[in-house]
Write a protein that holds these residues in place. Structure first.
Motif, PDB file in Angstrom:
ATOM      1  N   ASP A 102       0.845  -1.186   0.000  1.00 46.48           N
ATOM      2  CA  ASP A 102       0.000   0.000   0.000  1.00 46.48           C
ATOM      3  C   ASP A 102       0.885   1.243   0.000  1.00 46.48           C
ATOM      4  O   ASP A 102       1.657   1.466   0.930  1.00 46.48           O
ATOM      5  CB  ASP A 102      -0.909  -0.017   1.227  1.00 46.48           C
ATOM      6  N   HIS A 116      -0.295   3.722   2.971  1.00 43.65           N
ATOM      7  CA  HIS A 116      -0.180   3.289   4.365  1.00 43.65           C
ATOM      8  C   HIS A 116       1.074   2.439   4.529  1.00 43.65           C
ATOM      9  O   HIS A 116       1.135   1.308   4.064  1.00 43.65           O
ATOM     10  CB  HIS A 116      -1.418   2.493   4.780  1.00 43.65           C
ATOM     11  N   THR A 151       1.869  -1.849   5.121  1.00 44.28           N
ATOM     12  CA  THR A 151       0.625  -2.541   4.810  1.00 44.28           C
ATOM     13  C   THR A 151       0.784  -3.366   3.536  1.00 44.28           C
ATOM     14  O   THR A 151       1.186  -2.852   2.501  1.00 44.28           O
ATOM     15  CB  THR A 151      -0.544  -1.553   4.638  1.00 44.28           C
ATOM     16  N   CYS A 210      -1.237  -5.651   0.791  1.00 40.68           N
ATOM     17  CA  CYS A 210      -2.590  -5.767   0.246  1.00 40.68           C
ATOM     18  C   CYS A 210      -2.713  -7.087  -0.508  1.00 40.68           C
ATOM     19  O   CYS A 210      -1.888  -7.383  -1.383  1.00 40.68           O
ATOM     20  CB  CYS A 210      -2.886  -4.625  -0.710  1.00 40.68           C
ATOM     21  N   SER A 255      -5.176  -9.342  -2.980  1.00 41.29           N
ATOM     22  CA  SER A 255      -6.343  -9.240  -3.857  1.00 41.29           C
ATOM     23  C   SER A 255      -6.416 -10.466  -4.756  1.00 41.29           C
ATOM     24  O   SER A 255      -5.432 -11.180  -4.948  1.00 41.29           O
ATOM     25  CB  SER A 255      -6.288  -7.963  -4.694  1.00 41.29           C
ATOM     26  N   GLN A 277      -4.384 -14.383   4.868  1.00 41.80           N
ATOM     27  CA  GLN A 277      -4.090 -13.284   5.789  1.00 41.80           C
ATOM     28  C   GLN A 277      -3.151 -13.743   6.896  1.00 41.80           C
ATOM     29  O   GLN A 277      -2.190 -13.039   7.242  1.00 41.80           O
ATOM     30  CB  GLN A 277      -5.402 -12.775   6.374  1.00 41.80           C
ATOM     31  N   ASP A 322       0.702  -4.690   8.679  1.00 45.89           N
ATOM     32  CA  ASP A 322      -0.750  -4.650   8.576  1.00 45.89           C
ATOM     33  C   ASP A 322      -1.166  -5.330   7.285  1.00 45.89           C
ATOM     34  O   ASP A 322      -0.436  -5.310   6.290  1.00 45.89           O
ATOM     35  CB  ASP A 322      -1.255  -3.202   8.569  1.00 45.89           C
ATOM     36  N   VAL A 323      -2.360  -5.924   7.286  1.00 46.39           N
ATOM     37  CA  VAL A 323      -2.857  -6.630   6.114  1.00 46.39           C
ATOM     38  C   VAL A 323      -4.181  -6.006   5.684  1.00 46.39           C
ATOM     39  O   VAL A 323      -5.090  -5.860   6.491  1.00 46.39           O
ATOM     40  CB  VAL A 323      -3.086  -8.130   6.413  1.00 46.39           C
ATOM     41  N   ARG A 324      -4.251  -5.624   4.419  1.00 44.73           N
ATOM     42  CA  ARG A 324      -5.529  -5.222   3.824  1.00 44.73           C
ATOM     43  C   ARG A 324      -5.966  -6.389   2.949  1.00 44.73           C
ATOM     44  O   ARG A 324      -5.391  -6.651   1.906  1.00 44.73           O
ATOM     45  CB  ARG A 324      -5.398  -3.952   2.997  1.00 44.73           C
ATOM     46  N   ASN A 325      -6.962  -7.109   3.430  1.00 46.40           N
ATOM     47  CA  ASN A 325      -7.399  -8.330   2.769  1.00 46.40           C
ATOM     48  C   ASN A 325      -8.589  -8.016   1.862  1.00 46.40           C
ATOM     49  O   ASN A 325      -9.727  -7.973   2.298  1.00 46.40           O
ATOM     50  CB  ASN A 325      -7.764  -9.391   3.808  1.00 46.40           C
ATOM     51  N   ASP A 326      -8.293  -7.780   0.586  1.00 46.52           N
ATOM     52  CA  ASP A 326      -9.325  -7.472  -0.401  1.00 46.52           C
ATOM     53  C   ASP A 326      -9.701  -8.701  -1.226  1.00 46.52           C
ATOM     54  O   ASP A 326     -10.239  -8.565  -2.330  1.00 46.52           O
ATOM     55  CB  ASP A 326      -8.842  -6.358  -1.336  1.00 46.52           C
TER      56      ASP A 326
END
Length: 78
Positions: free
Chosen positions: A33, A36, A39, A41, A43, A56, A67-71
């Motif tokens: 990211d 951020h 992070t 990401c 997808s 994740q 940090d993990v953004r799990n899309d």
């Protein structure tokens, strides 16, 4: 600017997913990211919420401070 340590984390995550025993995890895209710091990401598409969570947790096992953004999108496909 993305740090070299984050690039290393991204590479390690992508490698671990590509080597997974779970075929659906091999096709997950891993990005950093830009907005951020620290992070990762995720997808793509998986076939269950279990696979989404598994991906994740794999990130967290590689670096617990990331940090993990799990899309990931859950689709019922075979």
């Amino acid at each position: 600017m993305i740090s070299s340590s984050m690039k290393d984390v991204r590479s390690r995550v992508a490698t671990a997913l590509a080597a997974s025993n779970n075929p659906r995890l091999r096709f997950i895209q891993v990005e950093l990211d830009e907005e951020h710091e620290n992070t990762v990401c995720l997808s793509g598409r998986v076939s269950s919420f279990y696979q989404k969570q598994l991906a994740q947790e794999l990130v967290r096992s590689i670096d617990g401070d990331v940090d993990v953004r799990n899309d990931l999108r859950v689709d019922n496909f075979t």
